[in-house]
Motif scaffolding. Structure first.
Motif, PDB file in Angstrom:
ATOM      1  N   ALA A  68     -29.834 -48.066  -9.180  1.00 53.87           N
ATOM      2  CA  ALA A  68     -29.204 -47.607  -7.936  1.00 53.87           C
ATOM      3  C   ALA A  68     -28.619 -46.196  -8.043  1.00 53.87           C
ATOM      4  O   ALA A  68     -28.826 -45.380  -7.134  1.00 53.87           O
TER       5      ALA A  68
ATOM      6  N   GLN B 237     -29.695 -42.962  -5.609  1.00 54.15           N
ATOM      7  CA  GLN B 237     -28.714 -42.257  -4.795  1.00 54.15           C
ATOM      8  C   GLN B 237     -28.727 -40.765  -5.083  1.00 54.15           C
ATOM      9  O   GLN B 237     -28.699 -39.934  -4.164  1.00 54.15           O
TER      10      GLN B 237
ATOM     11  N   ASN C  50     -31.944 -39.333  -3.689  1.00 52.48           N
ATOM     12  CA  ASN C  50     -32.171 -39.621  -2.270  1.00 52.48           C
ATOM     13  C   ASN C  50     -33.526 -40.290  -2.045  1.00 52.48           C
ATOM     14  O   ASN C  50     -34.291 -39.923  -1.155  1.00 52.48           O
TER      15      ASN C  50
ATOM     16  N   ASN D 271     -35.359 -44.106  -1.481  1.00 51.90           N
ATOM     17  CA  ASN D 271     -35.130 -45.510  -1.152  1.00 51.90           C
ATOM     18  C   ASN D 271     -36.017 -46.413  -1.994  1.00 51.90           C
ATOM     19  O   ASN D 271     -37.104 -46.026  -2.426  1.00 51.90           O
TER      20      ASN D 271
ATOM     21  N   GLY E 211     -27.631 -52.137  -1.101  1.00 53.33           N
ATOM     22  CA  GLY E 211     -26.638 -51.089  -0.888  1.00 53.33           C
ATOM     23  C   GLY E 211     -27.291 -49.763  -0.590  1.00 53.33           C
ATOM     24  O   GLY E 211     -28.413 -49.713  -0.071  1.00 53.33           O
ATOM     25  N   ASP E 212     -26.602 -48.683  -0.923  1.00 52.28           N
ATOM     26  CA  ASP E 212     -27.066 -47.337  -0.654  1.00 52.28           C
ATOM     27  C   ASP E 212     -28.432 -47.091  -1.290  1.00 52.28           C
ATOM     28  O   ASP E 212     -28.570 -47.149  -2.518  1.00 52.28           O
ATOM     29  N   HIS E 213     -29.448 -46.883  -0.483  1.00 46.69           N
ATOM     30  CA  HIS E 213     -30.830 -46.601  -0.913  1.00 46.69           C
ATOM     31  C   HIS E 213     -31.537 -47.812  -1.506  1.00 46.69           C
ATOM     32  O   HIS E 213     -32.649 -47.678  -2.012  1.00 46.69           O
TER      33      HIS E 213
ATOM     34  N   PHE F  93     -34.255 -43.816   6.091  1.00 46.07           N
ATOM     35  CA  PHE F  93     -33.455 -45.008   6.359  1.00 46.07           C
ATOM     36  C   PHE F  93     -33.651 -45.462   7.798  1.00 46.07           C
ATOM     37  O   PHE F  93     -33.789 -46.659   8.069  1.00 46.07           O
TER      38      PHE F  93
ATOM     39  N   ASN G   9     -29.182 -52.662   7.992  1.00 47.91           N
ATOM     40  CA  ASN G   9     -28.411 -51.494   7.585  1.00 47.91           C
ATOM     41  C   ASN G   9     -27.660 -51.702   6.273  1.00 47.91           C
ATOM     42  O   ASN G   9     -27.374 -50.738   5.560  1.00 47.91           O
ATOM     43  N   ASP G  10     -27.324 -52.948   5.939  1.00 49.87           N
ATOM     44  CA  ASP G  10     -26.580 -53.194   4.706  1.00 49.87           C
ATOM     45  C   ASP G  10     -27.499 -53.348   3.493  1.00 49.87           C
ATOM     46  O   ASP G  10     -27.036 -53.642   2.386  1.00 49.87           O
ATOM     47  N   GLY G  11     -28.800 -53.166   3.678  1.00 56.52           N
ATOM     48  CA  GLY G  11     -29.739 -53.246   2.567  1.00 56.52           C
ATOM     49  C   GLY G  11     -30.371 -54.614   2.381  1.00 56.52           C
ATOM     50  O   GLY G  11     -31.257 -54.768   1.535  1.00 56.52           O
TER      51      GLY G  11
END
Length: 473
Positions: free
Chosen positions: A176, A180, A183, A185, A197-199, A420, A440-442
């Motif tokens: 992860a 991040q 950038n 995914n 989570g993020d990506h 995203f 949206n929350d992965g």
């Protein structure tokens, strides 16, 4: 990855290279972590461009040590311009534009068998959907978290725009920070929502989805009082949280929640869940009261009690058994033994029930469980078996769908939109497992069906939805 994102990523690389080069007093031939494989920035000579196959041979991956995203960097005013100049000068691909997709799978180690089946499915999707300028690059995670980090580093250095994989939640969490920082995914195969989570998107069907689907369906059919029997492990904890939340949101009654540590205490816990001792004691009390009476009415009542194990019903009309394998077999044997009658209590399950032997257990016969629709996988299973001579692993379907998404979102010119916003389109996608959409929350929402256990098969009694549009009465 967008052009802007790639420039930002390579800007950081260029700056670190510049700073480290300024501090270096002796020339070495050791490859640096910021180098692109196949180039020689220090010598200023462009390496020979390899012939990129649609499916590249996984690299051994020894030339780039792990990238630590926590390393401090310094942003120069003209960093993006310098980075683009460097990329142009040392472009190993000679200006060819293509959607580059990294596939992170265990091709060695303890999960090697599953990894190779995932790769097989990915190649089927590649030839079904990919255009002329689409490249799939597999990387071996070696069935370890460290291997997954190494593979992700290579994929990012090779300029992939999206990553498919890895397999397990631990490996997903491990990569992860790299995603991040770059950038990029990733669509991971795990069903552990805590790894999202993020990506990072988790593609697997989460037990929370199955619990919500089966409880809501049972409630529609009249069940009101629910009990839960689940293991006291990470899976059981997630099931319990979803069970309690679904009942609360739906206004249903929660009867009992029982979690077991191992098979040794299963019988005792089921006995306690069934209130067996109290119900047995009441039966004996009533029989003793009738034994001293000689009238015909009392004799007939005693005859009826003689065929019973207990008297009175349990305090739930639906029981969710979130177990599979040997644990489910033992549970199925103990339920009737302690007089939990499947004619009075609706037996519910998760996709762990999806095994051929389940229909041979009388206590589970007629029960319901939530799962992806087997009808949706039929064509894929046949296609896979025709090509590889054996049925696919259940995760192979996820791999096929993930590669299909990455191919569909690219075009013949080699441009791809893996942003995203595009990935989380509310309309979702139609895959071999049915409809699904990235949230949206992965996490991922799937359209699930409800199956009924028959003696030798399963019957779909509530089909999976065909759209995520709300139902209008």
């Amino acid at each position: 990855m967008s052009i802007k994102a790639r420039l930002s990523f390579w800007s950081m690389m260029f700056v670190v290279a510049f700073l480290l080069g300024a501090c270096q007093t002796t020339q070495t031939n050791t490859a640096k972590w910021w180098e692109v494989p196949g180039t020689n920035p220090e010598g200023g000579q462009q390496a020979q461009s390899p012939n990129f196959d649609p499916v590249a041979v996984p690299r051994n991956g020894t030339e780039i040590p792990l990238w630590d995203p926590s390393q401090p960097t310094l942003q120069l005013p003209n960093a993006e311009e310098k980075a683009q100049e460097w990329l142009t000068k040392h472009d190993v691909r000679k200006g060819v534009s293509a959607a580059r997709v990294g596939l992170l799978v265990p091709l060695s180690g303890r999960a090697e068998k599953i990894g190779n089946e995932i790769l097989n499915a990915a190649q089927l999707a590649l030839f079904d959907f990919a255009g002329p300028n689409y490249e799939l690059l597999p990387y071996d995670t070696k069935s370890t978290e460290a291997g997954a980090m190494q593979a992700a580093s290579y994929a990012i250095a090779d300029g992939v725009s999206i990553i498919i994989g890895p397999l397990l939640s631990g490996s997903t969490r491990a990569i992860a920070p790299l995603l991040q920082a770059a950038n990029v995914n990733a669509l991971a195969f795990t069903n552990d929502g805590t790894a999202a989570g993020d990506h990072v998107f988790v593609l697997g069907v989460r037990p929370q989805e199955e619990v919500k689907r089966i409880i809501n369906y049972a409630a529609q059919q009249g069940s009101q009082r629910f009990a839960l029997l689940a293991p006291a492990d990470e899976y059981g904890i997630r099931v319990r949280a979803a069970f309690e939340r679904t009942l609360r949101e739906s206004g249903l009654q929660q009867s009992k929640v029982v979690q077991y540590l191992g098979s040794d205490d299963l019988a005792a816990l089921i006995r306690q869940m069934a209130d067996y001792d109290q119900r047995r004691a009441e039966l004996i009390r009533q029989k003793n009261a009738l034994k001293g009476k000689s009238d015909s009415l009392s004799r007939r009542a005693l005859e009826r009690l003689d065929v019973l194990q207990t008297i009175g019903d349990v305090d739930f009309d639906a029981l969710l058994v979130a177990a599979g394998g040997e644990s489910l077999q033992e549970i199925a044997a103990n339920l009737p033994y302690y007089d939990i009658d499947p004619k009075k209590v609706r037996m519910l399950g998760t996709s762990l029930w999806n095994a051929p032997w389940v229909g041979s257990e009388p206590a589970l016969l007629g029960g319901w469980f939530a799962s992806t629709s087997p009808n949706n996988r039929t064509d894929f299973v046949k296609q896979y078996q025709d090509v590889y001579g054996k049925p696919p692993h259940v995760l192979a379907t996820l791999a096929y769908d993930a590669i299909a998404i990455s191919a569909v979102l690219s075009n013949d010119d080699g441009n791809a939109d893996y942003s995203f916003e595009t990935l989380t389109d509310s309309a979702g996608f139609l895959g071999r497992n049915g409809i699904f959409r990235l949230l949206n929350d992965g996490t991922t929402e799937h359209g699930l069906s409800v199956l009924q256990v028959l003696p030798k098969s399963f019957r779909e009694i509530s089909p999976a939805p065909k759209t995520f549009d709300p139902v209008i009465n």
